[in-house]
Scaffold this active site. Structure first.
Site, PDB file in Angstrom:
ATOM      1  N   ASP A  25      32.804 -16.388  10.299  1.00  0.00           N
ATOM      2  CA  ASP A  25      33.584 -15.746  11.363  1.00  0.00           C
ATOM      3  C   ASP A  25      35.083 -15.858  11.084  1.00  0.00           C
ATOM      4  OD1 ASP A  25      33.959 -16.529  14.942  1.00  0.00           O
ATOM      5  OD2 ASP A  25      34.700 -14.875  13.708  1.00  0.00           O
ATOM      6  N   ILE A  26      35.729 -14.753  10.865  1.00  0.00           N
ATOM      7  CA  ILE A  26      37.172 -14.743  10.544  1.00  0.00           C
ATOM      8  C   ILE A  26      37.977 -15.371  11.673  1.00  0.00           C
ATOM      9  CG2 ILE A  26      37.684 -12.450  11.513  1.00  0.00           C
ATOM     10  CD1 ILE A  26      39.381 -11.940   8.963  1.00  0.00           C
ATOM     11  N   GLY A  47      32.197  -5.565  17.069  1.00  0.00           N
ATOM     12  CA  GLY A  47      32.366  -6.117  15.719  1.00  0.00           C
ATOM     13  C   GLY A  47      33.432  -7.195  15.614  1.00  0.00           C
ATOM     14  N   ASP A  49      36.573  -6.867  15.854  1.00  0.00           N
ATOM     15  CA  ASP A  49      37.573  -6.663  16.922  1.00  0.00           C
ATOM     16  C   ASP A  49      37.161  -7.465  18.166  1.00  0.00           C
ATOM     17  OD1 ASP A  49      38.918  -3.533  18.341  1.00  0.00           O
ATOM     18  OD2 ASP A  49      39.691  -5.580  18.314  1.00  0.00           O
ATOM     19  N   SER A 132      36.428  -1.314   7.911  1.00  0.00           N
ATOM     20  CA  SER A 132      35.733  -0.012   7.950  1.00  0.00           C
ATOM     21  C   SER A 132      34.288  -0.031   7.478  1.00  0.00           C
ATOM     22  CB  SER A 132      36.474   1.061   7.131  1.00  0.00           C
ATOM     23  OG  SER A 132      37.562   1.578   7.867  1.00  0.00           O
ATOM     24  N   THR A 133      33.760  -1.188   7.056  1.00  0.00           N
ATOM     25  CA  THR A 133      32.388  -1.198   6.491  1.00  0.00           C
ATOM     26  C   THR A 133      31.315  -1.423   7.552  1.00  0.00           C
ATOM     27  OG1 THR A 133      32.433  -3.589   6.071  1.00  0.00           O
ATOM     28  CG2 THR A 133      33.238  -2.134   4.298  1.00  0.00           C
ATOM     29  N   VAL A 135      30.969  -0.336  11.841  1.00  0.00           N
ATOM     30  CA  VAL A 135      30.844   0.871  12.685  1.00  0.00           C
ATOM     31  C   VAL A 135      31.412   2.105  11.987  1.00  0.00           C
ATOM     32  CG1 VAL A 135      31.836   1.878  14.821  1.00  0.00           C
ATOM     33  CG2 VAL A 135      30.834  -0.413  14.849  1.00  0.00           C
ATOM     34  N   TYR A 136      32.463   1.905  11.162  1.00  0.00           N
ATOM     35  CA  TYR A 136      33.104   3.075  10.525  1.00  0.00           C
ATOM     36  C   TYR A 136      32.414   3.512   9.239  1.00  0.00           C
ATOM     37  CZ  TYR A 136      36.969   3.000  13.915  1.00  0.00           C
ATOM     38  OH  TYR A 136      37.722   3.063  15.073  1.00  0.00           O
TER      39      TYR A 136
END
Ligand code: APR
Length: 187
Positions: A25-26, A47, A49, A132-133, A135-136
């Site tokens: 976890d970042i 995600g 965010d 971006s990997t 949901v995007y």
């Protein structure tokens, strides 16, 4: 979640920047800045965010509300509040639409803008998620290559002590672990 496990560390570039792949976890990383894969509203989401906003607490959203959003490929910085990280750099990745709408350049711009902002603010240790990997839907291998190459290009002046690629799944961590030495060898 416990602090991320370091998969590969001390892969040092010619500029003495330490590149590390971490798994976890970042939001739990005690670094100068963590990067958030946000959306253009900067008002939170799912995600990474969601994880960052949950861990930072409501004051992060309060500050984000003052930023008037963020364009894809650009980055804005806030404090870290309850996070162990001092700052959050919010960037908006491109949604993958097949690859012929400038997605690759926009993703590179996320890393470039984040590192430029980090340099401006004297950030020395910074962690990126795989922007971006999720949901995007950006293809992971292409995204990881862009992340590593752009970070190498943008750290040649030795401004950064450590750049960490914080992955949330074993497959992503293994991908970065495989690509990092290869891209470094190419520098
Ligand atoms: N720590 C590190 N990485 C994480 C974490 C976490 N706590 N949670 C998720 N990830 C990983 C995902 O596994 C993925 O590899 O971050 C990467 C990016 O996935 P998303 O968070 O879905 O971000 P993205 O694909 O860029 O989509 C952004 O999703 O959450 C919304 O508000 C956000 O609209 C925006 C969109």
């Amino acid at each position: 979640m416990s602090a991320p496990e370091i998969i590969r560390s001390d892969v040092t570039s010619t500029s003495k920047t330490r590149f590390t792949v971490a798994l976890g976890d970042i939001a739990s990383l005690p670094v100068d800045a963590i990067v958030n894969a946000a959306n253009s509203s900067l008002l939170g989401g799912g995600g990474v965010d969601g994880a960052i906003h949950r861990a930072a607490g409501p004051d992060l959203l309060t500050e984000c509300r003052t930023l008037n959003g963020c364009k894809t490929g650009q980055a804005k910085i806030t404090a870290g509040y309850r996070l162990p990280a001092k700052h959050v750099i919010h960037t908006v990745g491109p949604v993958w639409n097949g690859g012929d709408r400038g997605e690759e350049e926009l993703l590179a711009s996320c890393y470039r803008s984040s590192l430029a902002l980090a340099r401006e603010r004297g950030v020395r240790t910074i962690a990126f998620p795989a922007i971006s990997t999720g949901v995007y839907r950006f293809p992971a291998e292409q995204a990881a290559g862009i992340a590593i190459r752009t970070s190498l290009d943008e750290s040649k002046d030795g401004a950064f002590e450590a750049i960490i690629f914080c992955c949330f799944g074993d497959d992503m961590a293994a991908l970065y672990d495989r690509l990092l030495p290869r891209e470094l060898a190419g520098t």
